[in-house]
Design a protein around this motif. Structure first.
Motif, mmCIF file in Angstrom:
data_model
loop_
_atom_site.group_PDB
_atom_site.id
_atom_site.type_symbol
_atom_site.label_atom_id
_atom_site.label_comp_id
_atom_site.label_asym_id
_atom_site.label_seq_id
_atom_site.Cartn_x
_atom_site.Cartn_y
_atom_site.Cartn_z
ATOM 1 N N ARG A 76 0.852 -1.114 -0.144
ATOM 2 C CA ARG A 76 -0.048 0.108 0.157
ATOM 3 C C ARG A 76 0.846 1.269 0.085
ATOM 4 O O ARG A 76 2.040 1.346 0.466
ATOM 5 C CB ARG A 76 -0.759 0.077 1.043
ATOM 6 N N PRO A 77 0.392 2.420 -0.322
ATOM 7 C CA PRO A 77 1.064 3.646 -0.568
ATOM 8 C C PRO A 77 1.107 4.397 0.891
ATOM 9 O O PRO A 77 0.387 3.823 1.690
ATOM 10 C CB PRO A 77 0.268 4.601 -1.488
ATOM 11 N N THR A 78 2.018 5.029 1.158
ATOM 12 C CA THR A 78 2.159 5.692 2.552
ATOM 13 C C THR A 78 1.030 6.369 2.951
ATOM 14 O O THR A 78 0.424 6.226 4.235
ATOM 15 C CB THR A 78 3.287 6.711 2.401
ATOM 16 N N GLU A 79 0.205 6.874 1.830
ATOM 17 C CA GLU A 79 -1.115 7.499 2.539
ATOM 18 C C GLU A 79 -2.079 6.380 3.231
ATOM 19 O O GLU A 79 -2.769 7.033 3.922
ATOM 20 C CB GLU A 79 -1.747 8.225 1.240
ATOM 21 N N ALA A 80 -2.103 5.185 2.634
ATOM 22 C CA ALA A 80 -2.779 4.468 3.235
ATOM 23 C C ALA A 80 -2.495 4.223 4.614
ATOM 24 O O ALA A 80 -3.465 3.791 5.512
ATOM 25 C CB ALA A 80 -2.874 3.107 2.362
ATOM 26 N N TYR A 81 -1.231 3.956 4.933
ATOM 27 C CA TYR A 81 -0.667 3.682 6.114
ATOM 28 C C TYR A 81 -1.137 4.800 7.128
ATOM 29 O O TYR A 81 -1.569 4.577 8.227
ATOM 30 C CB TYR A 81 0.765 3.673 6.091
ATOM 31 N N ARG A 82 -0.967 6.242 6.605
ATOM 32 C CA ARG A 82 -1.236 7.448 7.542
ATOM 33 C C ARG A 82 -2.821 7.342 7.838
ATOM 34 O O ARG A 82 -3.231 7.710 8.911
ATOM 35 C CB ARG A 82 -0.952 8.549 6.695
ATOM 36 N N TRP A 83 -3.667 7.080 6.840
ATOM 37 C CA TRP A 83 -5.044 6.778 7.099
ATOM 38 C C TRP A 83 -5.177 5.772 8.180
ATOM 39 O O TRP A 83 -5.955 6.123 9.006
ATOM 40 C CB TRP A 83 -5.748 6.777 5.716
ATOM 41 N N LEU A 84 -4.775 4.600 7.944
ATOM 42 C CA LEU A 84 -5.125 3.490 9.002
ATOM 43 C C LEU A 84 -4.409 3.898 10.358
ATOM 44 O O LEU A 84 -5.136 3.746 11.486
ATOM 45 C CB LEU A 84 -4.554 2.239 8.459
ATOM 46 N N ALA A 85 -3.412 4.617 10.403
ATOM 47 C CA ALA A 85 -2.760 4.949 11.754
ATOM 48 C C ALA A 85 -3.787 5.897 12.432
ATOM 49 O O ALA A 85 -3.957 5.964 13.619
ATOM 50 C CB ALA A 85 -1.322 5.512 11.505
ATOM 51 N N LEU A 86 -4.476 7.009 11.686
ATOM 52 C CA LEU A 86 -5.365 7.875 12.026
ATOM 53 C C LEU A 86 -6.605 7.002 12.484
ATOM 54 O O LEU A 86 -7.183 7.470 13.579
ATOM 55 C CB LEU A 86 -5.802 8.921 11.047
ATOM 56 N N MET A 87 -7.072 6.038 11.810
ATOM 57 C CA MET A 87 -8.349 5.599 12.321
ATOM 58 C C MET A 87 -7.984 4.541 13.648
ATOM 59 O O MET A 87 -8.821 4.508 14.417
ATOM 60 C CB MET A 87 -8.666 4.334 11.235
ATOM 61 N N VAL A 88 -6.669 4.077 13.842
ATOM 62 C CA VAL A 88 -6.187 3.326 14.907
ATOM 63 C C VAL A 88 -6.306 4.284 15.981
ATOM 64 O O VAL A 88 -6.803 4.044 17.475
ATOM 65 C CB VAL A 88 -4.870 2.771 14.762
#
Length: 113
Positions: A76-88
């Motif tokens: 996944r792109p970095t943006e997906a990881y940032r989004w998931l981190a925000l959801m967590v």
């Protein structure tokens, strides 16, 4: 349940301190990812720095499903990881505020320190 490798960029995004007005400061560590039956479980230790100066440490697991599972994959792109981190982060803050009630978490969080 199979353990998966947490992508380095996701681990990095999840390892940033967070919190805000009215909330303590949170720091996630010992982050693990497990897969079973089209669901992912993100397990972690949550260090909580209370505004009173005290500290608590908790073991916490969150279930990921749907698009959240896709965001945790290694390609996944970095943006997906940032989004998931925000959801967590949002889920951890919600858990903190509802921990004495009945938080919507797959396993009962336990205080470890």
């Amino acid at each position: 349940m199979d353990q998966l490798t947490v992508p380095a960029s996701l681990r990095s995004a999840l390892s940033e301190k967070f919190g805000g007005a009215g909330d303590p400061e949170f720091l996630l560590s010992e982050i693990s990812l497990y897969e079973s039956e089209e669901k992912l479980t993100l397990s972690m230790q949550v260090s909580v720095a209370l505004r009173s100066g005290g500290r608590e440490k908790w073991a916490l697991s969150l279930e990921l499903s749907g698009s959240d599972t896709d965001a945790a994959r290694p390609d996944r792109p970095t943006e997906a990881y940032r989004w998931l981190a925000l959801m967590v982060q949002v889920n951890v803050i919600e858990w903190w505020h509802t921990r004495r009630l009945a938080p919507n978490i797959p396993e009962i969080p336990r205080r470890i320190a």
